[in-house]
Design an enzyme around this catalytic site. Structure first.
Site, short mmCIF file in Angstrom:
data_model
loop_
_atom_site.label_atom_id
_atom_site.label_comp_id
_atom_site.label_asym_id
_atom_site.label_seq_id
_atom_site.Cartn_x
_atom_site.Cartn_y
_atom_site.Cartn_z
N ALA A 11 0.83 -1.21 0.00
CA ALA A 11 0.00 0.00 0.00
C ALA A 11 0.86 1.26 0.00
CB ALA A 11 -0.93 -0.01 1.21
N CYS A 42 3.74 -12.73 -0.61
CA CYS A 42 2.96 -13.93 -0.95
C CYS A 42 3.79 -14.99 -1.67
CB CYS A 42 1.77 -13.57 -1.82
SG CYS A 42 0.74 -12.26 -1.15
#
Lengths: 446, 446
Positions: A11, A42
């Site tokens: 972000a 991830c």
């Protein structure tokens, strides 16, 4: 204008780059407490699965790019300890122990989430890991390799826990999965979670259901992981029981917290203070199905929210429609995908949910390689709306879930979704896509 | 009530079975001119690709099932030659040359489509084939095997022509593709069609663009396929220049024809005579993007329309939303998918189309196996609506197209589609799905 961003991951760095694109002259400062920014967290299980894997290859853009190419004042090792909304000041301490303070016109809190760690005896042993930051990844990788780990325990069976079952197995490590609930992925129907459990079993994962870990004891290089009923031995433990939003800075600053203790934001990502924004894993979001606030930390949401904050502070209209809770992961050859609400979610949200579970096939039965696929679909009896879909399959079909996700964004009724002109060719689908088979069945029950 | 169905393939047999489910006592008669019903025609190239392939394995349900289990009066070898709407009578001749006539209360015309065959000299040679019916498939298969064909020419490069390039190559047959247009798949942007053309070239397909075939000459077992500029030799020719709707029975009966000469139907699939329905490849349909009539013959549409006819005649409400023109096929390792309108279609329909072509990746770059994927996306400048998407890729991602197809059904604007919460995990997608990358780019141009 001085735009200050706390946190340099998805972000934060998305906001920083987009703000620079929108406003070439804006003063932009990013304060990141670690030495790493902008990496694909991830992907860590996939790097760990690979003996040759390089954690640093997950860094999408280096600090030099942000500093030199984008002119962003990126300060690593800067841990913000306090936000003063009145004074528009953030302050903290850098990695050399020096205090710093920075004044902002607009502030973005992008502090992400933290891996949960139960404070049981032994949780702080050097053999006990979480997998959240790139440094966590480096530590796990170094430990596995230096200690030549042969047996590991994973506590928790969420996305990370399951992905790490595969990763460690790929490295020749025997994996014991320890889980306090009685089943894997409780949001899946038994038919679907059994497929996952079977795949784990076939790969030699030892699954211990219903075991609440009470303590971890070290005996030299070996650990005893003790639950109420039994102890398990291993050389390392990965604690993968979930994450929680890092909202303490915001809370201490008197900002409102929302769903699951995440920072409450409006549809423009403003917190309760209009010049302070929050985005990414630390912030809550609207759910497109319920319209209610939820906390579902996902990388795409974080990237998108970062962009939206940059757009809003540079005067562009922003209205976050929200999240559908779309998620996907694979464990060995099994893919699991979901979007929207489960029956339990739906009931809690005041719907009158009806569910079907159908078994279908990934391709036309007449071509080679067709594999079973299970679809669990939830609709609302009153409105006829599609509320959610989960799928389990083995033939590269997790991407099908996106059709259902779009339908949720469009607030489609099951009847409308069932008329969708989805792609058919024998190598890709039966004539009736598995999602349509489920929709047709669900229609009969609505 | 006597429900009579002309044609025993996808639309016809779907209607027959569904009518039986809806109305256990209804008298249902199916008149099929061939000896085959209910087979997966789309799978024929895959059977032909396989030396062990069995055409008869494509029969989904046998006549015995329909007759004995469903109590349907299924008459094979019954070619209907005339429909008399006033007398509610169809008549024709069976395979033994005997005349028959049948009276109906409700009639479904499900006569499908026929492969186009240009009436050039030599089109009727025994070495010249089309691939439409199961018998066509059997003939091609027998010819390839009996004559041990080593070199073939395919005229036309639509779905079937391209799928057959792969099928024949798999059988060790050298394939020459002869095509009158100057490029492959002219509805694709050059970046995308080049990927297809390159894949064909890499597999040794000889592509001859801009060649209009003027005649085919036989010299014993060898053929000369002569175009304006050059002749090509081969042992067999597959004519794959397209299909046309089989609407002549309807036309002769005075029923209205619609798009592309297909039988015009309303949203309940009624023709201009309210007791006569048409469904499947012989009927037209509404396009969900334009609201206009189109003719896009697809198996899913046929199945769905068959069901809808059965529902309507048994008193259930039916409103066909229409088709999005979603299609997918693969050729060797390249997948091609599309939905909605191309720029040309959009302009014709009165939109003000804007297009982007983006290259993205199938998975996160940090994991193994990521392959390029190209997305071509069209939006309307005036309304902001998403109008169409085409994709070319190589990593099992054709199923992504369904997300765009659903968005078309929902009449989504590009801006809305770009906010969709699509699935992300490194083995399945970059954080921003290729469709979202394209939507974000397209937004900038709208």
């Amino acid at each position: 204008m001085h735009f200050v961003i706390i946190g340099g991951d998805a972000a934060g760095m998305s906001a920083a780059s987009r703000a620079r694109r929108n406003a070439p002259d804006m003063k932009i400062t990013v304060l990141e407490m670690t030495q790493d920014i902008s990496y694909s967290a991830c992907s860590m299980p996939y790097v760990l699965a690979d003996e040759e894997g390089d954690m640093d290859a997950l860094i999408m853009r280096t600090p030099a790019v942000f500093r030199e190419k984008h002119g962003i004042d990126l300060r690593l090792g800067h841990k913000v300890e306090d936000i003063d909304p009145e004074a528009r000041r953030v302050s903290g301490r850098d990695s050399e122990g020096k205090n710093f303070e920075v004044f902002f016109d607009k502030l973005l809190i992008a502090t992400g989430s933290a891996a949960s760690m139960p404070l049981i005896p032994g949780h702080d042993l050097p053999h006990v890991f979480v997998l959240k930051s790139l440094d966590d990844g480096r530590r796990v990788k170094a430990f596995i390799e230096e200690k030549r780990v042969k047996k590991a325990a994973i506590i928790g069976a969420g996305y990370i826990g399951l992905e790490m079952c595969e990763a460690l197995t790929e490295r020749g490590i025997t994996v014991q999965l320890i889980r306090n609930a009685p089943e894997i992925l409780p949001w899946l129907a038994p038919e679907l979670s059994l497929v996952v459990e079977k795949a784990l079993g076939e790969k030699g994962i030892l699954i211990n259901h219903g075991c609440t870990t009470e303590r971890i004891e070290a005996h030299g290089s070996r650990l005893d992981i003790c639950c109420t009923e039994a102890c398990f031995d291993a050389e390392m433990v990965l604690m993968a029981i979930g994450v929680r939003p890092s909202g303490f800075l915001a809370k201490n600053a008197g900002l409102e917290l929302g769903a699951a203790g995440a920072i409450a934001v409006n549809r423009s990502l403003q917190t309760s203070h209009p010049d302070i924004y929050a985005a990414g894993d630390c912030a809550d979001a609207y759910h497109v199905v319920t319209g209610e606030k939820v906390w579902i930390p996902m990388a795409l949401t974080a990237n998108r929210a970062g962009w939206a904050v940059a757009d809003h502070i540079t005067g562009k209209p922003v209205r976050m429609e929200g999240v559908a809770g779309t998620g996907v992961f694979k464990i060995f050859d099994v893919e699991v995908a979901r979007t929207g609400l489960t029956v339990q979610d739906a009931r809690k949200a005041g719907f009158d949910p009806v569910e079907v579970v159908v078994k279908s096939y990934s391709r036309a039965k007449t071509v080679a390689g067709s594999r079973p696929v299970w679809v669990q679909m939830v609709g609302d009896r009153q409105s006829g709306r599609l509320l959610g879909v989960s799928m389990v399959g083995k033939d590269n079909e997790a991407r099908r879930i996106n059709a259902a996700a779009v339908a949720l964004h469009a607030r489609m009724r099951v009847a409308d979704f069932s008329t969708a002109d989805l792609a058919y060719a024998p190598p890709f689908s039966p004539v009736w896509d598995p999602l349509l088979v489920a929709a047709n069945q669900l229609l009969k029950k609505l």
